[in-house]
Design an enzyme around this catalytic site. Sequence first.
Site, PDB file in Angstrom:
ATOM      1  N   ASP A   1       1.135  -1.143   0.006  1.00  0.00           N
ATOM      2  CA  ASP A   1      -0.133  -0.628   0.159  1.00  0.00           C
ATOM      3  C   ASP A   1       0.878   1.638  -0.128  1.00  0.00           C
ATOM      4  O   ASP A   1       0.084   2.102  -0.244  1.00  0.00           O
ATOM      5  CB  ASP A   1      -0.747   0.277   1.128  1.00  0.00           C
TER       6      ASP A   1
ATOM      7  N   ASP B   1       5.583  -5.951   7.176  1.00  0.00           N
ATOM      8  CA  ASP B   1       4.547  -5.461   6.904  1.00  0.00           C
ATOM      9  C   ASP B   1       3.415  -6.394   6.717  1.00  0.00           C
ATOM     10  O   ASP B   1       2.159  -6.225   6.422  1.00  0.00           O
ATOM     11  CB  ASP B   1       4.558  -4.276   6.202  1.00  0.00           C
TER      12      ASP B   1
ATOM     13  N   GLU C   1       6.087  -7.424  -2.236  1.00  0.00           N
ATOM     14  CA  GLU C   1       5.573  -7.560  -2.154  1.00  0.00           C
ATOM     15  C   GLU C   1       5.055  -8.522  -2.654  1.00  0.00           C
ATOM     16  O   GLU C   1       4.673  -8.052  -4.318  1.00  0.00           O
ATOM     17  CB  GLU C   1       4.596  -5.581  -2.348  1.00  0.00           C
TER      18      GLU C   1
ATOM     19  N   ASP D   1       7.500 -13.521  -3.786  1.00  0.00           N
ATOM     20  CA  ASP D   1       7.083 -14.464  -1.704  1.00  0.00           C
ATOM     21  C   ASP D   1       8.696 -13.472  -1.249  1.00  0.00           C
ATOM     22  O   ASP D   1       9.818 -13.734  -1.690  1.00  0.00           O
ATOM     23  CB  ASP D   1       7.968 -16.266  -1.729  1.00  0.00           C
ATOM     24  N   GLY D   2       7.766 -13.258   0.565  1.00  0.00           N
ATOM     25  CA  GLY D   2       9.045 -12.365   1.337  1.00  0.00           C
ATOM     26  C   GLY D   2      10.546 -13.617   1.807  1.00  0.00           C
ATOM     27  O   GLY D   2      11.004 -12.880   2.159  1.00  0.00           O
TER      28      GLY D   2
END
Length: 285
Positions: free
Chosen positions: A86, A155, A106, A137-138
């Site tokens: 965001d 986050d 993200e 993918d984080g």
Amino acid sequence: MDLWFSESHTPDVKLSVRTEEQLFVGKSEWQDISVINTPSFGKMLILNGHVLFSDADNFVYNEMVVHVPMAVHPNPEKVLIIGGGDGGVAQVLELYPDIKQIDIVEPDEMLVDVCRQYFPEFASGLDDDRVTIYHQDGLRFLRNCDSDYDIIINDATDPFGHTEGLFTKEFYGNSYRALKEDGIMIYQHGSPFFDEDESAFRSMHRKASQSFPISRVFQAHIPTVPSGYWCFGFASKKYHPIEDFKKEDWKARQLKTDYYSANLHLGAFSLPRYVEDILEEEEEK
């Protein structure tokens, strides 16, 4: 006819908000995404039926996950945000000119596009020259990092679905390895108020404490989260969030904030007795 959005927090508790209109509904590769407009909270971003944030209270979250570590670390230059599509966290980080690099991981491209369209006041944080967005993918991204970052901000939304891997012991271990020798990790710690959420709260603190020499929890009031009481984790290789808090240095920056302050920093780590009891029990295991 009245329209209401309801999110179940427990089998016996719901958050219900009067809704003026549904602005967007869609399904990405990763999750269901919707945006509604409400008279009390403004626009709300909803993922898989759960409120991620609203116009009215997103500033609380963004300021707390950024200013707390930035007021402790003496010279952070590289920051990694896991999630953050965001743009709100990046937007607050950009208040600090000494930060040279902000990497955002993200996986959901649709989420980024939706936020750019319906939440431009936050998504503007994605357009800074210091920001690079990686759509992957984080956890996989972290596996390829080695002593790269001064601060990592997890986050991610919650420990379920495609973000489940970001709340495992492997994630904390990989985050430790991805940080420089004096790095700090900030992560969502949830709320222990409802019995249904307490086990996840305990598990997160246990994993962080086993992975980092310094592990503390701080708090904030966010009206749209379950119970309205939300906690964050501060996991550090070197710096203590209170003992190494540079109060006067941070105040000298004269940053405009709406929630965080130097005095609040100290109070945020003064937890209710029942929360301290939970954390102490996990540390003794």
